[in-house]
Design an enzyme around this catalytic site. Structure first.
Site, PDB file in Angstrom:
ATOM      1  N   GLY A 189       0.511  -5.191   0.990  1.00 18.83           N
ATOM      2  CA  GLY A 189      -0.587  -5.240   0.038  1.00 18.83           C
ATOM      3  C   GLY A 189      -0.169  -5.829  -1.292  1.00 18.83           C
ATOM      4  N   GLU A 192      -0.605  -9.378  -0.851  1.00 20.42           N
ATOM      5  CA  GLU A 192      -2.041  -9.636  -0.703  1.00 20.42           C
ATOM      6  C   GLU A 192      -2.738  -9.618  -2.058  1.00 20.42           C
ATOM      7  OE1 GLU A 192      -2.275  -6.601   2.449  1.00 20.42           O
ATOM      8  OE2 GLU A 192      -3.413  -8.082   3.575  1.00 20.42           O
ATOM      9  N   GLU A 226       3.671  -5.557   7.636  1.00 22.70           N
ATOM     10  CA  GLU A 226       2.818  -4.521   8.205  1.00 22.70           C
ATOM     11  C   GLU A 226       3.066  -4.259   9.696  1.00 22.70           C
ATOM     12  OE1 GLU A 226       1.926  -6.708   6.011  1.00 22.70           O
ATOM     13  OE2 GLU A 226       0.516  -5.865   4.573  1.00 22.70           O
ATOM     14  N   ALA A 235       0.855  -1.194   0.000  1.00 22.13           N
ATOM     15  CA  ALA A 235       0.000   0.000   0.000  1.00 22.13           C
ATOM     16  C   ALA A 235       0.887   1.239   0.000  1.00 22.13           C
ATOM     17  CB  ALA A 235      -0.882  -0.014   1.234  1.00 22.13           C
TER      18      ALA A 235
HETATM   19  N1  T1G Z   1       4.580   3.496   0.048  1.00 24.25           N
HETATM   20  C1  T1G Z   1       5.051   4.727  -0.284  1.00 24.25           C
HETATM   21  N2  T1G Z   1       6.372   4.980  -0.530  1.00 24.25           N
HETATM   22  C2  T1G Z   1       7.219   3.943  -0.446  1.00 24.25           C
HETATM   23  C3  T1G Z   1       6.794   2.633  -0.107  1.00 24.25           C
HETATM   24  C4  T1G Z   1       5.416   2.436   0.144  1.00 24.25           C
HETATM   25  N3  T1G Z   1       4.924   1.222   0.458  1.00 24.25           N
HETATM   26  N4  T1G Z   1       7.895   1.826  -0.105  1.00 24.25           N
HETATM   27  C5  T1G Z   1       8.937   2.596  -0.428  1.00 24.25           C
HETATM   28  N5  T1G Z   1       8.546   3.863  -0.628  1.00 24.25           N
HETATM   29  C6  T1G Z   1       9.395   4.985  -1.034  1.00 24.25           C
HETATM   30  C7  T1G Z   1      10.511   5.248  -0.043  1.00 24.25           C
HETATM   31  O1  T1G Z   1      10.067   6.120   0.983  1.00 24.25           O
HETATM   32  C8  T1G Z   1      11.557   5.892  -0.938  1.00 24.25           C
HETATM   33  O2  T1G Z   1      11.119   7.224  -1.177  1.00 24.25           O
HETATM   34  C9  T1G Z   1      11.391   5.152  -2.275  1.00 24.25           C
HETATM   35  O3  T1G Z   1      10.057   4.604  -2.254  1.00 24.25           O
HETATM   36  C10 T1G Z   1      12.376   4.023  -2.437  1.00 24.25           C
HETATM   37  O4  T1G Z   1      12.246   3.206  -1.257  1.00 24.25           O
HETATM   38  C11 T1G Z   1      -2.963  -3.105   2.961  1.00 24.25           C
HETATM   39  C12 T1G Z   1      -1.594  -1.448   4.462  1.00 24.25           C
HETATM   40  C13 T1G Z   1       9.973  -1.968  -1.402  1.00 24.25           C
HETATM   41  C14 T1G Z   1      11.873  -3.166  -0.286  1.00 24.25           C
HETATM   42  O5  T1G Z   1       6.191  -2.106   4.116  1.00 24.25           O
HETATM   43  O6  T1G Z   1      10.387  -2.152   2.204  1.00 24.25           O
HETATM   44  O7  T1G Z   1       0.698  -2.760   2.354  1.00 24.25           O
HETATM   45  O8  T1G Z   1      13.114   8.387  -0.169  1.00 24.25           O
HETATM   46  O9  T1G Z   1      14.650   3.483  -0.575  1.00 24.25           O
HETATM   47  O10 T1G Z   1      15.732   0.173  -0.811  1.00 24.25           O
HETATM   48  O11 T1G Z   1      -1.878  -4.758   4.188  1.00 24.25           O
HETATM   49  O12 T1G Z   1      10.959   0.412  -0.049  1.00 24.25           O
HETATM   50  O13 T1G Z   1      12.992   7.958  -2.655  1.00 24.25           O
HETATM   51  O14 T1G Z   1      11.446   9.635  -1.558  1.00 24.25           O
HETATM   52  O15 T1G Z   1      13.151   1.757   0.518  1.00 24.25           O
HETATM   53  O16 T1G Z   1      14.819  -0.410  -3.151  1.00 24.25           O
HETATM   54  C15 T1G Z   1       3.685  -2.593   3.158  1.00 24.25           C
HETATM   55  C16 T1G Z   1       7.975  -0.767   2.342  1.00 24.25           C
HETATM   56  C17 T1G Z   1       2.971  -1.292   3.236  1.00 24.25           C
HETATM   57  C18 T1G Z   1       7.233  -2.054   1.994  1.00 24.25           C
HETATM   58  C19 T1G Z   1      12.305  -1.217  -1.767  1.00 24.25           C
HETATM   59  N6  T1G Z   1       4.867  -2.455   2.333  1.00 24.25           N
HETATM   60  N7  T1G Z   1       9.050  -0.523   1.389  1.00 24.25           N
HETATM   61  O17 T1G Z   1      13.507  -0.902  -1.083  1.00 24.25           O
HETATM   62  O18 T1G Z   1      13.891   1.472  -1.898  1.00 24.25           O
HETATM   63  S1  T1G Z   1       1.571  -1.407   4.319  1.00 24.25           S
HETATM   64  C20 T1G Z   1       6.059  -2.204   2.918  1.00 24.25           C
HETATM   65  C21 T1G Z   1      10.189  -1.251   1.433  1.00 24.25           C
HETATM   66  C22 T1G Z   1       0.462  -2.367   3.459  1.00 24.25           C
HETATM   67  C23 T1G Z   1      -1.619  -3.642   3.371  1.00 24.25           C
HETATM   68  C24 T1G Z   1      -0.815  -2.675   4.171  1.00 24.25           C
HETATM   69  C25 T1G Z   1      11.235  -0.868   0.430  1.00 24.25           C
HETATM   70  C26 T1G Z   1      11.332  -1.827  -0.767  1.00 24.25           C
HETATM   71  P1  T1G Z   1      12.242   8.384  -1.408  1.00 24.25           P
HETATM   72  P2  T1G Z   1      13.550   2.496  -0.695  1.00 24.25           P
HETATM   73  P3  T1G Z   1      14.591   0.070  -1.754  1.00 24.25           P
END
Ligand code: T1G
Length: 686
Positions: free
Chosen positions: A101, A104, A124, A62
Site C-alpha cells: 500500500g 500504491e 502482497e 497497509a
Molecule cells: N503492518 C504492521 N506491522 C508491520 C508492518 C506492516 N505492514 N511491517 C512491519 N511491521 C512491524 C513488524 O512486525 C515489526 O514489529 C516492526 O514493524 C519492524 O518490522 C493494500 C493490503 C518494512 C521492510 O508486506 O517488509 O499493503 O516485531 O522487523 O527489518 O495492497 O517490515 O517490532 O513488534 O520487519 O526494518 C504490504 C512488510 C502490506 C511490508 C522493514 N507491506 N514489512 O523491515 O523491520 S499488505 C509489506 C516489511 C498491503 C495493500 C496491501 C518490513 C520492512 P515488532 P521489521 P525491518
C-alpha cells in the site's frame, strides 16, 4: 501515536507521515492523510504538495495487524483516490522503502521522486493477498502489462534505479531528498495533475506468465489471482478494474493461505523475542571456525558474506586446502547468483591456521568437527584454554548433548549450541541451543549473530535432535511404518508434495544419503534406544549400495533422469522387507498420519520447553524443513484443522499401534478444552 504532519514552504505543502517503526498505513494514518489532502485542496497558499515518510522509510504498506478484522474507514483505495483527484499536483518523495500500500499511495500521486537505492515493491502475494489499493490497475499503466505482472506475481521489490528506467518513478534524487523534492515541486507549480488512472489502458496478454507462475507456485492461490486482477486492467475501464481488484482482494483476504502467510510473517519476527530473555549480546567481529568440512566452510562463508572477520582452523594443510576450495566455490557461486559483487569477492577469505592458538582473539569460536562426543569435548577443552575471557564457545552439533560438551570447559556459561543447517551459507534457520548453564547474554549473542548473517534464529533446549530433527524423526518414523504396512515410498512422496513440501521424505533421504539414516539407526541401537519397528527396507537399500543421489541410485534411479525415476527394483526390495500383508493407504490417509506424527511430537517439544512456544516450532519447520509457508507451520496448520480432528486421528491410529501413537498430553488437553496452540503463543509474547 501516528501523525500526519502538514507544513507549507514557498507555496509547497509538505505532508509527512510519522508512524514508527515502518509508517504502516493504519486507520489513523489513513484518516490523517485524507484530512491533510483536504487541507491542501483548501490551502490557497499551497500550489503543489510533497508527500514524505518520517524515519527510515517512506511507507511500509497497509497495517497487517488490521487483517482479519472489520475494515475501518477510510479505506486505503479511497484515500488514494482522493490524493489522485487532487486539483493541484502531488509529488511523492520516497526513501528507504515503499512497499505494498505504501507504493500504491505513491502511484496515486501525480509524480514520484526517490532517493537512490530505495526499494519499491508490491509484496502482497507473499502475504497471501494481492495489491488491493489500485496497484494492479495503476502499475501496468505506468510500466506496461508484462513488467507489472512480473513485479506483482513475484512480490519482489526493485531498486529506485531500475524503477526510474521503467517509468514507475520519474526521477532519482541527487543529494538531500527533501531539497530535491522541493526543487522538483517548484517546477510543477501551475502544472495540471498527471493522473495515473488517465494513462492509456495497458494492452497484451499474461497467459504465459500466469501458466509459468502457477507452475512455480504450486498450491498457492495469491500469485495467479493477482495476475487475474492485473489482466482486468486490459479489458475494463479503470473504475471497473478497481472494483474487480477489490473483489479478488476480498476473496484472498478470507483464505486460510492468507492467515498462514500472515502468521509466518509475524512468526519470523516473534521468534527473536525469546520469553524472559532481555540480555544485551556480546560484541562479535572476529569469528573463529574449528573444522573446514562442508559445515565449517559453510559457516565461514556465511560469516564472510556478512562482513565478519573469520579465522578457520583445520588440523593440517590438506584440511585447509579442502576448506579453502569449498569456501572459494561458495563465494564464486554467490557472485554468480548476485549475492556478492565481484569487487567485494576479490580477496575475500578467512585467515587459515592449523593451530587453535590462532583463535586467541576471536569473539566467538564455532566448532564444526566430526560428530563424536570425545572429539568435541577435546576441542572444547582446547578452546577453553586458548580463547580470551568472554569469548563465546559454540558447537554446531546436530544432536549431541550440549550440556556434556559445556562441562568439558571451565566456562560452561559461555557455551551455546549454534545448529546451522546445510548449506550453512544458504539455509536461513539457526537453532540456538541453550544448556542449563548458558548465560543469557550468550544466548542473545547467538541471536545477534543470526541477525547479522540474515538468518532466522530459534531458541532450542537440549534433547536428541533439539526441535527440528527431533520432530523430523517422528514423522519420518510414521512414513517408514506406512511403507512397512504397504504404502509405496513413491506414493508417500507424492502425497507429501501435494501437501506442499518441495520434496517427500524419500526424496530427502536420497539427497542426504541413505548411509546417514543407516548410521543413525545403528547408533540408536548401540545406545539401547527404543528402535520401534525398524525400517528394514532402508537397511536393505543401504546394503544394496543404493545410497541415494551420490551413488546414482537410492529410492529413485538417477542414472537416466537426474530428477530421479521410480524404480521397480526398489518396490521389489521394499516388498521383500515386509513381514505382514501389504495394506494400501490413500493420499489422504498418508498425509493424516504424516502430519499427526509431526504435530504430536511438536506438542511434546513445546510441553517440555525444548521449544519455548508453538510459533518457534513453526519457524523451525518453515525455515529448515520445507514446510509450505502458506500453511503457516505445523502448529498453525493444526489449529486451522482443529486440534480435536488431529487428536481423533491419533486415537484411531493408537488403536492399531499404541506403542507409537500416544497422544501428547498438551495436544490432548488443548483439544478437549477447545483450545489452540496459538493460545500459548500469545501468552508468552504478550
Ligand atoms: N503492518 C504492521 N506491522 C508491520 C508492518 C506492516 N505492514 N511491517 C512491519 N511491521 C512491524 C513488524 O512486525 C515489526 O514489529 C516492526 O514493524 C519492524 O518490522 C493494500 C493490503 C518494512 C521492510 O508486506 O517488509 O499493503 O516485531 O522487523 O527489518 O495492497 O517490515 O517490532 O513488534 O520487519 O526494518 C504490504 C512488510 C502490506 C511490508 C522493514 N507491506 N514489512 O523491515 O523491520 S499488505 C509489506 C516489511 C498491503 C495493500 C496491501 C518490513 C520492512 P515488532 P521489521 P525491518
Amino acid at each position: 501515536m501516528p501523525e500526519v504532519h502538514y507544513e507549507t514552504q514557498d507555496g509547497i505543502a509538505v505532508i509527512t507521515v510519522e508512524n514508527p517503526p515502518v509508517n504502516a498505513l493504519g486507520q489513523a494514518v489513513r484518516a490523517g492523510l485524507a484530512e491533510a489532502f483536504d487541507r491542501f485542496a483548501a490551502d490557497g497558499a499551497a500550489q503543489v504538495a510533497v508527500l514524505m515518510g518520517a524515519g527510515r522509510l517512506f511507507l511500509g504498506g497497509a497495517d497487517i495487524t488490521e487483517f482479519g478484522k472489520a475494515p475501518l474507514a477510510p479505506s486505503l483505495p479511497d484515500v488514494i483516490a482522493g490524493i489522485e483527484a487532487s486539483p493541484k499536483p502531488v509529488l511523492a518523495a520516497i526513501h528507504g522503502a515503499a512497499l505494498g500500500g505504501g507504493l500504491e499511495v505513491a502511484l496515486g500521486c501525480h509524480w514520484r521522486i526517490a532517493a537512490p537505492g530505495t526499494r519499491l515493491g508490491l509484496p502482497e502475494v507473499s502475504l497471501g493477498i494481492l495489491p488491493g489499493a489500485g496497484g494492479t490497475q495503476r502499475t501496468p499503466r505506468l510500466i506496461g502489462l508484462e513488467a507489472a505482472g512480473r513485479m506483482i506475481a513475484s512480490g519482489k521489490p526493485i531498486r529506485a534505479e531500475e524503477a526510474v528506467e521503467s517509468g514507475l518513478i520519474d526521477r532519482l534524487a541527487g543529494g538531500d531528498l527533501r531539497a530535491a523534492a522541493l526543487a522538483f515541486a517548484a517546477e510543477l507549480k501551475g502544472e495540471a495533475p498527471r493522473r495515473t488512472r488517465d494513462l492509456p489502458a495497458p494492452q497484451g496478454d499474461l497467459s504465459d506468465l500466469r501458466a509459468a507462475t502457477a507452475a512455480k507456485t504450486p498450491g498457492q492461490i495469491a500469485p495467479v489471482t493477482a495476475l487475474d486482477a492485473v489482466m482486468a486492467s486490459t479489458r475494463l475501464p479503470f473504475d471497473d478494474g478497481i472494483a474487480e481488484e477489490r473483489r479478488l482482494f476480498r476473496h484472498l483476504l478470507d483464505t486460510p493461505q492468507r492467515a498462514g502467510l500472515i502468521h509466518a510473517f509475524f512468526t519470523d519476527r516473534a521468534v527473536a523475542k525469546v520469553p524472559g530473555l532481555d540480555a544485551a549480546p556480546r560484541a562479535i567481529d572476529h569469528v573463529g571456525v574449528v573444522g573446514g568440512g562442508t559445515m565449517g566452510a559453510g559457516i565461514a562463508t556465511a560469516c564472510l558474506l556478512a562482513g565478519l572477520r573469520v579465522t578457520l582452523v583445520e588440523r593440517n594443510a590438506e584440511g585447509l586446502d579442502r576448506a579453502r576450495a569449498t569456501i572459494d566455490g561458495n563465494l564464486d557461486t554467490a557472485v554468480q547468483r548476485g549475492k556478492l559483487t565481484a569487487d567485494k569477492r576479490a580477496g575475500l577469505a578467512p585467515a587459515f591456521a592449523t593451530e587453535m592458538d590462532a583463535l586467541a582473539e576471536a569473539d566467538i569460536a564455532i566448532e564444526a568437527v566430526f560428530e563424536a562426543m570425545d572429539v568435541k569435548r577435546e576441542v572444547f577443552a582446547t578452546l577453553d584454554r586458548v580463547c580470551k575471557p568472554g569469548a563465546v564457545l559454540a558447537t554446531n552439533t546436530s544432536y549431541l548433548d550440549v550440556n556434556e560438551i559445556a562441562v568439558a570447559t571451565d566456562r560452561p556459561a559461555d557455551v551455546v549450541g549454534l545448529h546451522f543447517f546445510s548449506p550453512a551459507h544458504v539455509m536461513k534457520l539457526l537453532e540456538v541451543v541453550v544448556t542449563d548453564a548458558t548465560a543469557p547474554d550468550v544466548t542473545a549473542t547467538g541471536f545477534a549473530l543470526a541477525k547479522r548473517l540474515g538468518k532466522i534464529a530459534v531458541r532450542a533446549g537440549v534433547c536428541d535432535g533439539f526441535i527440528g530433527n527431533r520432530i523430523l524423526s517422528a514423522y519420518r518414523a510414521a512414513a517408514d511404518r506406512m511403507v512397512l504396512d504397504g504404502a509405496s515410498p513413491y506414493a508417500i512422496d507424492a502425497a507429501i508434495r501435494d501437501f506442499g513440501f518441495p520434496m517427500g521424505p524419500y526424496q530427502v533421504s536420497d539427497l542426504a544419503g541413505l548411509d546417514i539414516g543407516f548410521m543413525t539407526r545403528e547408533r540408536l541401537k548401540a545406545e539401547g534406544a527404543p528402535q520401534g519397528r525398524r525400517a528394514t527396507f532402508a537397511d536393505a537399500l543401504y546394503h544394496a549400495g543404493r545410497l541415494g543421489r551420490k551413488t546414482g541410485k537410492g529410492y529413485y534411479n538417477y542414472t537416466a533422469d537426474k530428477r530421479g525415476a521410480e524404480d521397480p527394483e526398489v518396490e521389489r526390495i521394499v516388498a521383500e522387507s515386509r513381514t505382514g500383508p501389504a495394506r494400501a493407504l490413500d493420499a489422504d490417509e498418508i498425509t493424516r498420519r504424516y502430519m499427526a506424527a509431526m504435530v504430536n511430537e511438536a506438542a511434546r517439544v513445546v510441553a517440555e520447553g525444548i521449544a519455548a512456544r508453538p510459533l518457534d516450532v513453526d519457524a523451525v519447520l518453515l525455515h529448515g524443513y520445507g514446510f509450505p509457508r502458506w500453511k503457516g507451520g505445523p502448529m498453525h496448520w493444526a489449529d486451522a484443522q482443529g486440534l480435536d480432528t488431529i487428536l481423533a486421528d491419533i486415537e484411531r491410529f493408537a488403536a492399531e499401534e499404541p506403542d507409537f501413537w500416544q497422544p501428547a498430553p498438551l495436544l490432548r488437553d488443548l483439544a478437549r478444552e477447545g483450545g489452540a496452540f496459538a493460545d500459548l503463543n500469545r501468552k508468552d509474547t504478550a
